[in-house]
Scaffold this active site. Structure first.
Site, short mmCIF file in Angstrom:
data_model
loop_
_atom_site.label_atom_id
_atom_site.label_comp_id
_atom_site.label_asym_id
_atom_site.label_seq_id
_atom_site.Cartn_x
_atom_site.Cartn_y
_atom_site.Cartn_z
N CYS A 2 51.04 40.75 41.55
CA CYS A 2 51.50 40.37 42.87
C CYS A 2 52.57 41.34 43.35
O CYS A 2 52.89 42.33 42.71
CB CYS A 2 52.09 38.95 42.85
SG CYS A 2 50.99 37.74 42.09
N ARG A 50 50.11 37.40 46.68
CA ARG A 50 49.41 37.01 45.46
C ARG A 50 48.05 37.68 45.31
O ARG A 50 47.24 37.69 46.24
CB ARG A 50 49.21 35.50 45.42
CG ARG A 50 48.62 35.02 44.08
CD ARG A 50 48.32 33.55 44.09
NE ARG A 50 47.91 33.10 42.75
CZ ARG A 50 47.18 32.02 42.52
NH1 ARG A 50 46.81 31.24 43.52
NH2 ARG A 50 46.83 31.69 41.28
N ASN A 75 55.95 38.79 39.48
CA ASN A 75 54.89 39.80 39.49
C ASN A 75 54.60 40.18 38.05
O ASN A 75 55.51 40.61 37.33
CB ASN A 75 55.35 41.03 40.28
CG ASN A 75 54.42 42.22 40.10
OD1 ASN A 75 53.22 42.06 39.94
ND2 ASN A 75 54.99 43.42 40.11
N GLU A 77 52.19 39.56 34.22
CA GLU A 77 51.48 38.63 33.34
C GLU A 77 52.32 38.39 32.09
O GLU A 77 52.84 39.35 31.50
CB GLU A 77 50.12 39.19 32.91
CG GLU A 77 49.16 39.50 34.05
CD GLU A 77 48.59 38.26 34.72
OE1 GLU A 77 48.76 37.15 34.15
OE2 GLU A 77 47.98 38.40 35.80
N ILE A 292 35.65 58.14 35.70
CA ILE A 292 35.31 59.16 36.69
C ILE A 292 35.21 60.50 35.98
O ILE A 292 35.90 60.75 34.99
CB ILE A 292 36.33 59.23 37.85
CG1 ILE A 292 37.73 59.59 37.34
CG2 ILE A 292 36.34 57.97 38.66
CD1 ILE A 292 38.69 59.94 38.47
N SER A 364 43.97 49.55 30.07
CA SER A 364 44.10 51.01 29.98
C SER A 364 44.70 51.39 28.64
O SER A 364 45.19 50.55 27.90
CB SER A 364 44.99 51.54 31.12
OG SER A 364 46.36 51.43 30.77
N GLY A 365 44.69 52.68 28.35
CA GLY A 365 45.27 53.19 27.11
C GLY A 365 46.63 53.81 27.29
O GLY A 365 47.12 54.51 26.38
#
Length: 637
Positions: A2, A50, A75, A77, A292, A364-365
């Site tokens: 968020c 949100r 904002n 997790e 990509i 992601s790494g």
């Protein structure tokens, strides 16, 4: 995921304008397109945008305690929220939602400021507690999520996820900080806690900030967590491999909790490939992977991503991007709000754009190189440090300072002949030398670039002071651990996390970074450095741990990086645009630069006499930032 925003009257209980609060909240609507709301009461205004990921129907914010005396905007997790909820319920706390937001709120009610020690995840939040007349702000340990703030002349605190929340307030004065400009032209970004503006700051990673109404002066951010490089873990290598694999799998599993489509970035590099391999072990269906590629083979890793996708039978999506994909300059300037010169922001933006077509959350790494010693520059620094430690500083300065001055700068030559930078670094201490190697523009180049007036405004400040300050707090003199610590405080937060946060949020995509789990990072910091760089190989124990799960060619090929052909762009399709930007009236009239030096750089690069690609790109992005400034002044004089 968020965007948060807020206003707080530090001295009184003025009622803030609802239209103003809505406007500053909505400037970051891209961070949360699903819902928006604001809360106003005397002296306080809180806003939230949100992006629904967990508890889609009940997780609205601002979120209140049962008696409405405490309210939160959040904002990020919190990955251990279910465990924390059980603990809090055992203490008698009642919940109305399934969200991690309410878990933070109840944790505040239970443990106060110490609640941050219980949270495992990425977060930036603000809690207004009317009972204590206190506004509490916190940012996660590795700085994955951003939080900016400023105190205005009338005693109003304004804060938000992005700097554009601050600059949207009509009373904010956009005075550029000369030290931030020096940091930018050294590093390519403005490192925490500074912003490009003198009166706006970033809350540092792993810090909290407590504002109490009526306090006589602004509070100082308080550090609640810092990585400790103890390097004292006696574990055998085989056991370290097994434990590392288990810890990565556990961190990945925690980050797979979502009520929306979830996938992963797959670049073909070691770190993203390892994350995908760990996900495949937990998923009941094929992992969605997104990659990509580039039409220029020199920058294309897509074949290695395909190897991993085939190995783990993922639902793989690939898009090819043209090698002349440079039409994002103005868009990037708007996203980052301040000068930001990492050109890999372009492919990062594109992969986020592509991923959002298929998922709402992507793993992601990011963070693996910093935690496990993966960068080539780490190995080069260790070689230089070995030479530095064999001779006293005074003798090194006597020998290598003259060599550094006299040896020509040969960007065109093979790498082994480019000794000027090495000679200069050998005359420095470790932190100064690492700053030298990390500088996009070396100190001598910056000195030539700056005008005499700007040098006076700097008052002697040099960007290397930031690295030396971090080194003094690192708590280690191990050569590798020292520069890893500096990277955690500067590069990882200021460049990598900033790049990914803005690029992903531009597309309302949540990105989670399991290799930046603070428990994993701290455990890795207990491992001796020989487990990280061994036999000239970076990320040694990590690669050995994942040998059963990943192709050898993915693990042990040379690191390519997520880069673009800058030098070619600036001599070819971007040459005219670059010249117009670098030599624009905005730049020449800014008072920051030596005009003759700007002309020299443009001419020398275009004629192939020198490679000024990094410096010219930084200047182009700085011009784009100034152009935004001009437009803002015109729109709101």
């Amino acid at each position: 995921m968020c965007g948060i925003s807020g206003l707080f009257d530090l001295q009184g209980t003025r009622l803030f304008d609802a239209a103003l609060m809505a406007r500053i909240n909505d400037v970051q609507a891209h961070r949360g397109p699903d819902e928006a709301d604001v809360h106003l009461e005397p002296g306080v205004a809180l806003g939230h945008r949100r992006l629904s990921v967990i508890d889609l129907s009940m997780g609205q914010q601002p979120l209140f305690s049962e008696d409405r005396s405490v309210v939160i905007v959040f904002n990020g997790e919190v990955y251990n929220f279910q465990t924390l909820r059980q603990e809090l319920e055992a203490l008698g706390h009642r919940f109305r939602t399934r969200s991690d937001t309410e878990v933070i709120l109840q944790a505040w009610l239970a443990w106060g400021e110490a609640c941050v020690h219980r949270l495992r995840g990425m977060f930036a939040f603000a809690i207004w507690d009317r009972r204590q007349q206190t506004l509490f702000m916190a940012r996660d340990r590795l700085g994955v999520k951003p939080l900016h703030y400023a105190v205005l002349a009338d005693g109003t605190l304004v804060f938000g996820s992005e700097l554009k929340v601050i600059t949207a307030h009509p009373r904010f004065v956009r005075t550029i900080d000369p030290r931030a400009v020096e940091d930018y032209f050294s590093l390519g970004y403005v490192p925490d806690p500074r912003s490009i503006y003198r009166d706006a700051q970033k809350l540092p990673a792993g810090h909290t900030l407590t504002w109490r109404r009526g306090q006589p002066k602004a509070p100082t951010p308080q550090c609640y967590w810092d990585v400790q490089f103890t390097l004292d873990n006696p574990i055998a290598e085989a056991d370290a491999q097994a434990e590392l694999l288990a810890r990565v799998k556990e961190s990945v599993k925690l980050r797979m909790i979502a009520d929306v489509p979830l996938g992963a970035f797959l670049s073909g590099g070691v770190d993203s490939s390892a994350v995908v391999a760990a996900m495949a072990g937990h998923a009941g269906q094929p992992v969605r992977t997104c990659a990509i590629g580039f039409d220029d083979p020199q920058f294309n890793e897509s074949e290695f991503a395909q190897m991993v996708a085939d190995r783990h039978r993922t639902d793989h999506r690939l898009e090819i991007v043209g090698s002349d994909d440079f039409d994002l300059i103005d868009r990037l300037a708007h996203l980052y709000d301040e000068p930001f010169a990492d050109s890999s922001a372009i492919p990062t933006y594109r992969v986020c754009q592509m991923a959002r077509k298929h998922v709402t959350v992507a793993l992601s790494g990011d963070g693996g190189d910093e935690a496990m010693g993966g960068y080539r520059r780490y190995r080069m620094h260790l070689a230089e440090e070995s030479a530095r430690q064999s001779l006293p500083l005074g003798l090194r300065q006597m020998v290598f300072n003259p060599l550094g001055r006299l040896y020509p700068k040969m960007d065109w030559a093979p790498r082994f002949m480019r000794a000027k930078t090495t000679f200069q670094a050998l005359a420095m201490d470790a932190a100064q030398a690492y700053h030298h190697s990390m500088s996009r523009l070396r100190a001598d180049a910056r000195s030539r670039l700056y005008s005499d007036g700007f040098k006076r405004a700097l008052g002697g400040y040099q960007s290397q002071e930031l690295f030396q300050a971090h080194a003094s707090r690192a708590g280690t003199d191990d050569p590798l651990a020292l520069i890893q610590y500096i990277d955690f405080k500067t590069w990882l937060v200021g460049d990598i996390n900033t790049k990914v946060d803005r690029a992903s949020m531009a597309h309302s995509l949540e990105v989670r970074e399991p290799l930046m789990d603070h428990e994993l990072v701290q455990w890795l910091a207990t491992l001796p450095s020989r487990h990280k760089i061994h036999g000239g190989e970076g990320k040694h124990v990590f690669k050995k741990a994942f040998e059963p799960l990943l192709p050898h060619d993915v693990l042990y090929r040379p690191k390519m990086g997520f880069s673009v052909p800058l030098a070619r762009w600036l001599r070819g399709p971007l040459a005219q645009r670059m010249q117009q930007a670098v030599l624009s009236d905005r730049m020449l009239d800014s008072g920051l630069f030596d005009a003759a030096e700007l002309h020299r750089w443009v001419k020398a690069h275009q004629q192939g006499l020198a490679d000024h690609a990094d410096g010219l790109w930084m200047l182009m992005m700085f011009d784009a930032f100034l152009r935004l400034q001009e437009r803002a002044v015109q729109d709101h004089p």
